[in-house]
Design a protein around this motif. Structure first.
Motif, PDB file in Angstrom:
ATOM      1  N   VAL A  97      -7.506   2.847 -14.109  1.00 47.75           N
ATOM      2  CA  VAL A  97      -7.969   1.496 -14.452  1.00 47.75           C
ATOM      3  C   VAL A  97      -7.278   1.002 -15.718  1.00 47.75           C
ATOM      4  CG1 VAL A  97      -9.957   0.094 -15.099  1.00 47.75           C
ATOM      5  CG2 VAL A  97     -10.185   1.811 -13.304  1.00 47.75           C
ATOM      6  N   LYS A  98      -7.152   1.870 -16.696  1.00 50.09           N
ATOM      7  CA  LYS A  98      -6.520   1.462 -17.947  1.00 50.09           C
ATOM      8  C   LYS A  98      -5.059   1.107 -17.725  1.00 50.09           C
ATOM      9  CE  LYS A  98      -6.413   2.684 -22.839  1.00 50.09           C
ATOM     10  NZ  LYS A  98      -6.860   3.654 -23.866  1.00 50.09           N
ATOM     11  N   VAL A  99      -4.365   1.851 -16.890  1.00 56.83           N
ATOM     12  CA  VAL A  99      -2.974   1.522 -16.582  1.00 56.83           C
ATOM     13  C   VAL A  99      -2.888   0.157 -15.913  1.00 56.83           C
ATOM     14  CG1 VAL A  99      -0.988   2.127 -15.146  1.00 56.83           C
ATOM     15  CG2 VAL A  99      -2.129   3.887 -16.500  1.00 56.83           C
ATOM     16  N   ALA A 151     -10.180  -4.633  -8.477  1.00 55.91           N
ATOM     17  CA  ALA A 151     -11.271  -3.946  -7.800  1.00 55.91           C
ATOM     18  C   ALA A 151     -10.809  -3.326  -6.484  1.00 55.91           C
ATOM     19  CB  ALA A 151     -12.427  -4.919  -7.554  1.00 55.91           C
ATOM     20  N   ALA A 152      -9.943  -4.033  -5.751  1.00 49.92           N
ATOM     21  CA  ALA A 152      -9.465  -3.511  -4.469  1.00 49.92           C
ATOM     22  C   ALA A 152      -8.599  -2.274  -4.665  1.00 49.92           C
ATOM     23  CB  ALA A 152      -8.681  -4.594  -3.726  1.00 49.92           C
ATOM     24  N   TYR A 153      -7.713  -2.302  -5.677  1.00 49.03           N
ATOM     25  CA  TYR A 153      -6.851  -1.149  -5.928  1.00 49.03           C
ATOM     26  C   TYR A 153      -7.643   0.027  -6.500  1.00 49.03           C
ATOM     27  CZ  TYR A 153      -2.543  -3.605  -4.810  1.00 49.03           C
ATOM     28  OH  TYR A 153      -1.542  -4.269  -4.137  1.00 49.03           O
ATOM     29  N   VAL A 154      -8.645  -0.261  -7.301  1.00 51.74           N
ATOM     30  CA  VAL A 154      -9.484   0.822  -7.823  1.00 51.74           C
ATOM     31  C   VAL A 154     -10.189   1.535  -6.671  1.00 51.74           C
ATOM     32  CG1 VAL A 154     -11.557   1.343  -9.172  1.00 51.74           C
ATOM     33  CG2 VAL A 154      -9.774  -0.118 -10.130  1.00 51.74           C
ATOM     34  N   GLU A 155     -10.631   0.782  -5.662  1.00 53.99           N
ATOM     35  CA  GLU A 155     -11.252   1.440  -4.507  1.00 53.99           C
ATOM     36  C   GLU A 155     -10.237   2.295  -3.753  1.00 53.99           C
ATOM     37  OE1 GLU A 155     -13.685   0.403  -0.411  1.00 53.99           O
ATOM     38  OE2 GLU A 155     -13.916  -0.914  -2.159  1.00 53.99           O
ATOM     39  N   LEU A 156      -8.994   1.803  -3.638  1.00 57.28           N
ATOM     40  CA  LEU A 156      -7.954   2.633  -3.020  1.00 57.28           C
ATOM     41  C   LEU A 156      -7.737   3.909  -3.826  1.00 57.28           C
ATOM     42  CD1 LEU A 156      -5.119   0.188  -1.842  1.00 57.28           C
ATOM     43  CD2 LEU A 156      -6.984   1.177  -0.513  1.00 57.28           C
ATOM     44  N   HIS A 157      -7.770   3.785  -5.146  1.00 54.83           N
ATOM     45  CA  HIS A 157      -7.627   4.956  -6.005  1.00 54.83           C
ATOM     46  C   HIS A 157      -8.759   5.944  -5.752  1.00 54.83           C
ATOM     47  CE1 HIS A 157      -6.891   7.471  -9.464  1.00 54.83           C
ATOM     48  NE2 HIS A 157      -8.060   7.146  -9.994  1.00 54.83           N
ATOM     49  N   GLN A 158      -9.960   5.448  -5.642  1.00 55.25           N
ATOM     50  CA  GLN A 158     -11.109   6.319  -5.383  1.00 55.25           C
ATOM     51  C   GLN A 158     -11.007   6.998  -4.030  1.00 55.25           C
ATOM     52  OE1 GLN A 158     -14.187   3.396  -5.968  1.00 55.25           O
ATOM     53  NE2 GLN A 158     -14.302   3.743  -8.178  1.00 55.25           N
ATOM     54  N   ARG A 159     -10.288   6.385  -3.099  1.00 61.09           N
ATOM     55  CA  ARG A 159     -10.063   6.983  -1.786  1.00 61.09           C
ATOM     56  C   ARG A 159      -8.866   7.940  -1.779  1.00 61.09           C
ATOM     57  NH1 ARG A 159     -10.441   2.129   2.729  1.00 61.09           N
ATOM     58  NH2 ARG A 159     -12.292   1.042   1.919  1.00 61.09           N
ATOM     59  N   SER A 170      -1.782   6.616 -10.493  1.00 65.02           N
ATOM     60  CA  SER A 170      -1.154   6.185 -11.739  1.00 65.02           C
ATOM     61  C   SER A 170      -0.464   7.364 -12.412  1.00 65.02           C
ATOM     62  CB  SER A 170      -2.199   5.587 -12.699  1.00 65.02           C
ATOM     63  OG  SER A 170      -3.218   6.533 -13.005  1.00 65.02           O
ATOM     64  N   VAL A 171       0.598   7.067 -13.114  1.00 61.88           N
ATOM     65  CA  VAL A 171       1.265   8.037 -13.989  1.00 61.88           C
ATOM     66  C   VAL A 171       1.130   7.494 -15.403  1.00 61.88           C
ATOM     67  CG1 VAL A 171       3.420   9.206 -14.578  1.00 61.88           C
ATOM     68  CG2 VAL A 171       2.876   8.708 -12.169  1.00 61.88           C
ATOM     69  N   GLU A 172       0.633   8.334 -16.316  1.00 59.94           N
ATOM     70  CA  GLU A 172       0.385   7.901 -17.692  1.00 59.94           C
ATOM     71  C   GLU A 172       1.265   8.673 -18.673  1.00 59.94           C
ATOM     72  OE1 GLU A 172      -3.173   7.924 -15.036  1.00 59.94           O
ATOM     73  OE2 GLU A 172      -2.243   9.638 -16.078  1.00 59.94           O
ATOM     74  N   LEU A 192       2.601   3.626 -14.992  1.00 54.15           N
ATOM     75  CA  LEU A 192       2.833   2.846 -13.779  1.00 54.15           C
ATOM     76  C   LEU A 192       1.745   3.184 -12.776  1.00 54.15           C
ATOM     77  CD1 LEU A 192       3.994   4.936 -11.392  1.00 54.15           C
ATOM     78  CD2 LEU A 192       6.028   4.834 -12.797  1.00 54.15           C
ATOM     79  N   TYR A 193       1.639   2.357 -11.740  1.00 59.24           N
ATOM     80  CA  TYR A 193       0.717   2.666 -10.653  1.00 59.24           C
ATOM     81  C   TYR A 193       1.285   2.158  -9.344  1.00 59.24           C
ATOM     82  CZ  TYR A 193      -0.981  -2.140 -10.112  1.00 59.24           C
ATOM     83  OH  TYR A 193      -1.066  -3.486  -9.854  1.00 59.24           O
ATOM     84  N   GLY A 194       0.768   2.687  -8.247  1.00 61.11           N
ATOM     85  CA  GLY A 194       1.210   2.262  -6.934  1.00 61.11           C
ATOM     86  C   GLY A 194       0.325   2.858  -5.863  1.00 61.11           C
ATOM     87  N   VAL A 195       0.721   2.625  -4.627  1.00 63.43           N
ATOM     88  CA  VAL A 195      -0.048   3.049  -3.460  1.00 63.43           C
ATOM     89  C   VAL A 195       0.740   4.103  -2.699  1.00 63.43           C
ATOM     90  CG1 VAL A 195      -0.977   2.271  -1.236  1.00 63.43           C
ATOM     91  CG2 VAL A 195      -1.251   0.848  -3.278  1.00 63.43           C
TER      92      VAL A 195
END
Length: 247
Positions: A99-101, A123-131, A136-138, A149-152
């Motif tokens: 989320v912070k990223v 919110a939509a991407y956070v749900e994908l993250h939870q799935r 994200s790379v920090e 960075l972040y991605g799918v």
């Protein structure tokens, strides 16, 4: 006319996307995790401003980065070489601060007005993250988040979304670690969506949309990467072996 899609209506064929603006395919009133998964699996992505409906795109050609073609400058190579050392000033992690990223990536940037990372999009991407489908790379320095960075990720395909940096080369270090991870996992391509000089300087290039979509169709059916196995410890040791060759 650009079609407006009702909930549950499938995306039109990507070949029907406009040439001007390049790749504009359709419009929806909202974005959902289900719609995002459907889109990425067909080579489509969302990109819009806060005051607009959700615009969906599939440009031709498509900007991609092949892991084997990632370019490392001499200065970046020196930083990567120091990462595995015990006294490294930087620590790189996976999925520690998704989320912070995203929020850092949504922050205003010079020459840009607003952001496409709206609260519904976040919110939509956070749900994908939870799935387990968004990652994200920090990059940390003294416990401060200084880049990332972040991605799918679907199967053996990774779709890059956004990156940020607060210190020199931090976002490039995050990308280098992602490239090294994907190389180990036999995942050859990162979707970069659109052509920018920054991405081109790192080795990204354009390929025909038909070639991109054919690759995606096969890659998303691959067995998923075990991302959790990389999230338990820093990614710094990924660079303990041979480095990418500097140009």
């Amino acid at each position: 006319m650009i079609p407006w899609l009702r909930p549950g209506t499938p995306f039109p064929p990507v070949a029907s996307a406009l040439q001007v603006p390049n790749g504009l395919l359709c419009v929806t009133r909202e974005v959902t995790p289900t719609r995002l998964i459907e889109a990425y699996g067909q080579g489509i992505f969302p990109w819009h401003s806060a005051e607009e409906p959700v615009l969906w795109w599939s440009p031709d050609p498509r900007m991609v980065l092949y892991a084997a073609e990632f370019r490392v400058s001499r200065s970046l190579g020196r930083q990567l070489k120091r990462l595995p050392q015990s006294d490294s000033a930087l620590v790189v992690t996976l999925d520690r601060a998704f989320v912070k990223v995203m929020r850092e990536c949504s922050a205003p940037r010079a020459g840009q007005e607003g952001t496409w990372i709206t609260e519904p999009m976040l919110a939509a991407y956070v749900e994908l993250h939870q799935r387990g489908l968004a990652h994200s790379v920090e990059v940390w320095r003294d416990d401060e988040l200084v880049g990332g960075l972040y991605g799918v990720a679907l199967g053996r395909m990774f779709y890059g979304e956004s990156m940020f940096t607060r210190v020199t080369d931090a976002s490039k270090i995050a990308l280098a670690c992602l490239v090294r991870l994907l190389s180990r996992e036999k995942t050859p391509m990162i979707d970069c969506q659109q052509n920018t000089s920054h991405l081109a300087s790192l080795g990204a290039r354009e390929i025909p949309r038909s070639e991109f979509c054919a690759h995606v169709a096969a890659a998303v059916r691959g067995s998923p990467i075990d991302w959790a196995a990389y999230a338990t410890r820093p990614l710094n040791p990924l660079f303990g072996a041979a480095l990418f060759a500097a140009p």
